[in-house]
Design a protein around this motif. Structure first.
Motif, mmCIF file in Angstrom:
data_model
loop_
_atom_site.group_PDB
_atom_site.id
_atom_site.type_symbol
_atom_site.label_atom_id
_atom_site.label_comp_id
_atom_site.label_asym_id
_atom_site.label_seq_id
_atom_site.Cartn_x
_atom_site.Cartn_y
_atom_site.Cartn_z
ATOM 1 N N ASP A 1 -4.667 -6.779 -5.006
ATOM 2 C CA ASP A 1 -4.234 -5.462 -4.537
ATOM 3 C C ASP A 1 -4.945 -5.182 -3.214
ATOM 4 O O ASP A 1 -6.158 -5.011 -3.174
ATOM 5 N N ALA B 1 -4.375 -2.593 -1.141
ATOM 6 C CA ALA B 1 -4.436 -1.165 -0.810
ATOM 7 C C ALA B 1 -3.526 -0.774 0.347
ATOM 8 O O ALA B 1 -3.716 0.269 0.965
ATOM 9 N N MET C 1 0.044 -6.928 -4.715
ATOM 10 C CA MET C 1 0.252 -5.485 -4.733
ATOM 11 C C MET C 1 -0.334 -4.898 -3.451
ATOM 12 O O MET C 1 -1.231 -5.477 -2.854
ATOM 13 N N GLY C 2 0.166 -3.743 -3.057
ATOM 14 C CA GLY C 2 -0.409 -3.060 -1.904
ATOM 15 C C GLY C 2 -0.336 -3.883 -0.633
ATOM 16 O O GLY C 2 -1.284 -3.900 0.155
ATOM 17 N N LYS D 1 -2.588 5.435 -4.336
ATOM 18 C CA LYS D 1 -2.392 4.966 -5.719
ATOM 19 C C LYS D 1 -2.555 3.453 -5.840
ATOM 20 O O LYS D 1 -2.077 2.842 -6.802
ATOM 21 N N VAL D 2 -3.204 2.844 -4.875
ATOM 22 C CA VAL D 2 -3.508 1.415 -4.905
ATOM 23 C C VAL D 2 -4.906 1.198 -4.331
ATOM 24 O O VAL D 2 -5.500 2.105 -3.748
ATOM 25 N N ALA E 1 -3.257 1.093 -11.247
ATOM 26 C CA ALA E 1 -2.075 0.254 -11.052
ATOM 27 C C ALA E 1 -2.418 -1.228 -11.213
ATOM 28 O O ALA E 1 -1.641 -2.006 -11.780
ATOM 29 N N LEU E 2 -3.584 -1.625 -10.737
ATOM 30 C CA LEU E 2 -4.020 -3.012 -10.884
ATOM 31 C C LEU E 2 -4.266 -3.344 -12.355
ATOM 32 O O LEU E 2 -3.882 -4.427 -12.830
ATOM 33 N N ALA F 1 -9.129 -5.951 -6.368
ATOM 34 C CA ALA F 1 -8.699 -4.812 -5.565
ATOM 35 C C ALA F 1 -9.637 -4.627 -4.380
ATOM 36 O O ALA F 1 -10.857 -4.574 -4.545
#
Length: 445
Positions: free
Chosen positions: A180, A182, A204-205, A216-217, A224-225, A239
């Motif tokens: 993630d 971000a 993600m992100g 939200k990341v 979310a992760l 993350a």
């Protein structure tokens, strides 16, 4: 002397409000540029940024400031903060600048400065630059104005450096990793580095649009992760924050692993491999007492500093330590980097995961943290910590926790917040103490 512009991590604020305006950014460029104009060589500054919409504006303003005093500008675009520090040194720049507000919302932005050695500037240097910001700049003659150019190979250079910190004999083949980014500065380089090392990657992100950074990341919003790790049955989740100098890990059970546990793992691994320097590590006053007790049981000392990775780095350099960090996930591994680097720290964790062959939940649970509670109280002005009633409540709380825990109260250096943290063996007492102090601060504010 109180500092007007610089906080604990550069200059930071809401975009288009003092001090985060284009006008101030240009003056920072002029002041910092003039400070580093030493010698008769052609001077250069390297500028990176994260993915905030305001990054374009701040980049242009800083470029105008630097070039106006005769300094050439090298623009590398969206890059992690640690990458800017590395490239400043490797490209022999006189100064490095990162435009980022780290984990803050997109509407904020910031300016971080690095010296030619890749380290953040000292308080003394920042004080001199502050003084120069409000003075009339000495502008370069027309023929001496600096030039600006963009470089395209900066991401590849950083990826190569990051991968070199991963053991040559290991691979991530078969390891399912959720990354993630971000929607921040590492949205390209972190996934590329992990994929090239063989990871089965879920991303993600990684779709920044200028306003979704940290939304939200990322490391400050790991829910979310956690969900994605469980959904994809991943072995581990990683993350980063907006400028990728911070790391939070999620194990295969969806449990969050903070910087304290990660420091414990990396320190013990270094001690095992006889690469730990200084017989200890450096952490801030916010790290859990459980970490300190665990390290002590392993024959490893813990040296504490004020909050801020710059103070961690200063203590590491002074004491000869090579591992340090913060509970929030800023991990400084000075054998590889001059500042916190989320990707490089993640690679060391992944190397241990591959080496040990254990589930992340087992490997990353080295100690039970003491009950700890941190609450923030927002204020709009004044000095609530100077209020006599607040001082009295704090003094009473310190007396109650003496010998059984710790109390840390401080004003944030990056936001208008008073941070109240307590920890101890008695969770109920910790909660009551924090709530009592927060109530007093709110009334005073």
């Amino acid at each position: 002397m109180a500092r007007k512009y610089f906080g604990t991590d550069g200059i930071r604020g809401r975009t288009n409000e003092w001090p985060m305006t284009a006008e101030i950014a240009m003056k920072v460029g002029q002041a910092a540029g003039a400070y580093f104009l030493r010698g008769k060589h052609r001077h250069r500054v390297l500028i990176g940024k994260d993915t905030r919409l305001s990054g374009y504006m701040m980049e242009s303003a800083l470029t105008a400031g630097f070039t106006s005093v005769g300094m050439d500008v090298v623009l590398v675009g969206p890059m992690p903060t640690p990458a800017v520090a590395m490239l400043t040194q490797s490209m022999r720049a006189d100064l490095g600048v990162m435009i980022s507000a780290s984990h803050n919302p997109f509407a904020d932005n910031g300016i971080k400065l690095f010296g030619p050695d890749g380290y953040k500037l000292s308080d003394e240097a920042e004080a001199k630059i502050e003084k120069a910001i409000e003075a009339s700049p000495k502008l370069a003659a027309a023929e001496q104005i600096g030039r600006a150019r963009r470089v395209d190979d900066a991401p590849g250079r950083y990826i190569s450096i990051a991968k070199s910190t991963f053991p040559d004999h290991l691979r991530l083949d078969g390891l399912r990793v959720v990354i993630d980014c971000a929607n921040g500065a590492a949205y390209k380089v972190a996934p590329d580095a992990l994929w090239e090392l063989g990871a089965d990657l879920i991303q993600m992100g990684v779709t920044p649009n200028g306003i979704n950074i940290n939304d939200k990341v990322g490391s400050t919003a790991p829910a979310a992760l956690q969900a994605k790790v469980l959904e994809t049955r991943a072995d581990i989740g990683i993350a980063l924050d907006g400028d990728a100098d911070r790391l939070i890990v999620v194990d295969e059970k969806g449990q969050i692993v903070d910087g304290d546990q990660l420091m414990a793992l990396i320190a013990c691994s270094a001690a095992r491999d006889q690469t730990l320097k200084g017989d200890g590590i450096v952490a801030t006053i916010m790290s859990n007492l459980g970490l300190e007790r665990f390290l002590w049981s392993q024959g490893i000392s813990l040296h504490r500093t004020p909050v801020g990775d710059r103070y961690v780095v200063e203590a590491m350099r002074a004491g000869g330590y090579n591992i340090g960090g913060e509970q929030s996930g800023h991990l400084v591994l000075s054998d590889y980097a001059t500042t916190g680097d989320g990707l490089i720290a993640a690679l060391q964790v992944l190397a241990e995961l591959v080496t040990r062959g254990e589930p992340a939940s087992q490997m990353l649970k080295l100690f039970d943290p003491l009950p700890q509670l941190l609450k923030n109280v927002r204020f709009t002005g004044g000095q609530p910590l100077e209020d006599e009633k607040v001082k009295k409540v704090i003094a009473q709380a310190e007396k109650e926790l003496e010998g059984k825990g710790r109390l840390v109260i401080r004003k944030s250096g990056t936001e208008p917040l008073i941070r109240v943290m307590a920890e101890g063996d008695d969770e109920a007492q910790v909660n009551e103490v924090v709530d009592r102090i927060c109530d007093a601060v709110r009334k005073a504010a």
